[in-house]
Design an enzyme around this catalytic site. Structure first.
Site, PDB file in Angstrom:
ATOM      1  N   ASN A   1      -6.461   9.051   6.987  1.00  0.00           N
ATOM      2  CA  ASN A   1      -7.469   8.500   6.664  1.00  0.00           C
ATOM      3  C   ASN A   1      -7.209   6.889   6.583  1.00  0.00           C
ATOM      4  OD1 ASN A   1      -9.646   7.304   5.899  1.00  0.00           O
ATOM      5  ND2 ASN A   1     -10.041   8.736   4.035  1.00  0.00           N
TER       6      ASN A   1
ATOM      7  N   HIS B   1       0.853  -1.303  -0.098  1.00  0.00           N
ATOM      8  CA  HIS B   1       0.010   0.187   0.006  1.00  0.00           C
ATOM      9  C   HIS B   1       1.054   1.265   0.126  1.00  0.00           C
ATOM     10  CE1 HIS B   1      -4.026   1.680   1.729  1.00  0.00           C
ATOM     11  NE2 HIS B   1      -3.162   2.881   1.153  1.00  0.00           N
TER      12      HIS B   1
ATOM     13  N   ASN C   1      -4.973   5.620  -7.206  1.00  0.00           N
ATOM     14  CA  ASN C   1      -5.690   7.165  -7.101  1.00  0.00           C
ATOM     15  C   ASN C   1      -4.693   8.117  -7.665  1.00  0.00           C
ATOM     16  OD1 ASN C   1      -4.285   7.002  -4.636  1.00  0.00           O
ATOM     17  ND2 ASN C   1      -5.617   8.261  -3.638  1.00  0.00           N
TER      18      ASN C   1
ATOM     19  N   HIS D   1       2.255  14.276   0.714  1.00  0.00           N
ATOM     20  CA  HIS D   1       1.690  15.635   0.462  1.00  0.00           C
ATOM     21  C   HIS D   1       2.569  16.940   0.435  1.00  0.00           C
ATOM     22  CE1 HIS D   1      -2.180  13.840   0.293  1.00  0.00           C
ATOM     23  NE2 HIS D   1      -2.270  13.186   1.182  1.00  0.00           N
TER      24      HIS D   1
ATOM     25  N   ASP E   1       0.857   2.893   3.817  1.00  0.00           N
ATOM     26  CA  ASP E   1      -0.067   3.624   3.350  1.00  0.00           C
ATOM     27  C   ASP E   1       0.697   5.209   3.079  1.00  0.00           C
ATOM     28  OD1 ASP E   1      -2.134   5.024   2.607  1.00  0.00           O
ATOM     29  OD2 ASP E   1      -3.385   4.974   4.287  1.00  0.00           O
TER      30      ASP E   1
HETATM   31 ZN   LIG Z   1      -7.003   4.126   2.241  1.00  0.00          ZN
END
Ligand SMILES: [Zn+2]
Length: 428
Positions: free
Chosen positions: A276, A51, A85, A307, A303
């Site tokens: 999140n 991830h 994404n 940013h 994750d």
């Molecule tokens: Zn997620």
């Protein structure tokens, strides 16, 4: 090529001789001019992240395939799964092949694109899962991560579809109507701070539904970033039924709590802690650690969510959600799981290399460090503690929640098919 004086999974010191990208021999005392001296550090199979957000194409200001995989190599990773994404979304064979090709050209570790489950991550229509699976990228992991596939019919279809090519649907479990406008964990702290809460049930309800759906259609489900004690109980129940459900936890959910939003070394309301799913309570952290130790949660996944400063250093409600994590992951896991006696190094290797490789269907990653196996190796010195210094990161972004904290251990070296990507902690 010889790596000498390393302790595989923390065992006795040995040398590893590598020939043409493959481990040729593991034995004590092997030496040669130019051998890399591990100094008695621990050798583990190269870490595998299921991830990672690499942000390319589309947000190259936050991260690129090159900088993201440099960050991964510095964290001891030899393979990452790149989440879908991006912009454009990785929902076609063309986009996943583009990411895969960027990985081949610029990757400091292997890059395996994750395919979107639905077109544009919009949750309305299935993406071309079969074409992505058949593409050069050979996609096996599908996820709308960042968004939840909340339509039960679409989720059922996706689970059915991926069976044809032994794929897995990795769900970002978040019932959207229960989390509209949510800013942090719903609880005592959110009440005091007056921030809209994010209830545990929003995660748990989707996980329960998806476990039932996966069982119903006989497919593989993977649950992304489990964050609550209740989610652990549901996954434990699903596994007790023999259903094909796996789950991950992030390093930050193993260490940090929602109390940091109210009081932290970097002040209150610091969006560095906005993520999140949100940071939860101490009781959740304890349940997640126990679940990772007993195998209810299979793996650690970062994750890693880079940013740029302008998206993070703003007032809390406007700030982007997410944290970088590749370069601190193993140190955080050492702090949360090794220092507490919950796992040994073999257990860590299982959960950060072997099992993520198995879930992602990567046959040449996560292998034991034995003769005949690919020379994907990381060398880690667990002694000492150092202050986390974000300016030293290879990642293009600096949004780490560990700034100013001291963490144990450091990555000494990483080898991808025998080729060093990191030596003495520095990119090669
Ligand atoms: Zn997620």
């Amino acid at each position: 090529m010889i790596i000498k004086n390393v302790r595989i999974l923390g065992g006795e010191p040995v040398s590893i001789r590598i020939d043409d990208g493959v481990i040729a021999e593991v034995a004590p005392g092997l030496d040669a001019p130019g051998a890399f001296d591990g100094g008695g550090a621990i050798a583990l199979p190269g870490l595998v992240d299921l991830h990672t957000h690499l942000r390319e194409p589309g947000r190259e200001d936050a991260e690129t395939v090159q900088t993201g995989t440099q960050s991964a190599a510095r964290g001891g990773y030899t393979a990452v799964h790149a989440m879908a994404n991006t912009s454009p979304v990785a929902d076609t064979a063309g986009v996943v092949e583009q990411v895969w090709r960027l990985g081949r050209e610029h990757g400091h570790c292997d890059v395996h694109p994750v395919g979107a489950v639905t077109v544009g991550l919009e949750g309305r229509q299935l993406a071309e899962l079969g074409a992505m699976a058949d593409s050069a990228a050979r996609v096996r992991v599908f996820s709308d991560d960042g968004k939840c596939v909340d339509d039960a019919v679409l989720m059922r279809r996706a689970l059915e579809y991926v069976k044809a090519f032994d794929g897995v649907v990795a769900q970002h479990a978040q019932e959207p109507r229960l989390t509209a406008g949510a800013q942090m964990n719903e609880g005592v702290v959110s009440g005091r701070l007056g921030l809209t809460g994010w209830p545990a049930v929003a995660e748990e309800a989707i996980i329960a539904r998806d476990c039932l759906l996966a069982a119903h259609v006989g497919s593989r489900l993977h649950v992304c970033h489990v964050s609550t004690a209740g989610s652990v109980e549901i996954i434990r129940w699903a596994k007790s039924k023999g259903w094909n459900v796996t789950a991950e936890v992030t390093p930050h959910h193993l260490l940090l709590t929602d109390g940091l939003v109210e009081e932290s070394p970097v002040g209150a309301y610091n969006p560095i802690y906005k993520v999140n799913p949100p940071l939860r309570t101490r009781a959740d952290v304890e349940a997640l650690r126990a679940a990772l130790a007993d195998g209810t949660i299979d793996i650690v996944a970062t994750d890693h969510a880079p940013h740029p400063v302008e998206d993070k250093e703003t007032e809390w409600p406007a700030a982007a959600m997410g944290m970088v994590g590749l370069e601190t992951a193993l140190s955080v896991v050492q702090e949360a799981m090794i220092e507490t006696g919950l796992l040994d190094w073999a257990g860590v290797a299982q959960r950060m290399s072997a099992l993520p490789a198995r879930i992602g269907r990567l046959p040449a990653q996560g292998r034991p460090l034995e003769a005949g196996e690919p020379a994907n190796i990381m060398v880690y010195d667990p002694s000492g503690r150092t202050q986390v210094e974000p300016s030293a990161f290879a990642s293009k972004s600096r949004n780490t929640p560990y700034e100013g904290m001291t963490l144990p251990g450091r990555v000494v070296a990483t080898f991808l098919r025998g080729r060093p990507t990191v030596l003495e902690g520095k990119l090669v």
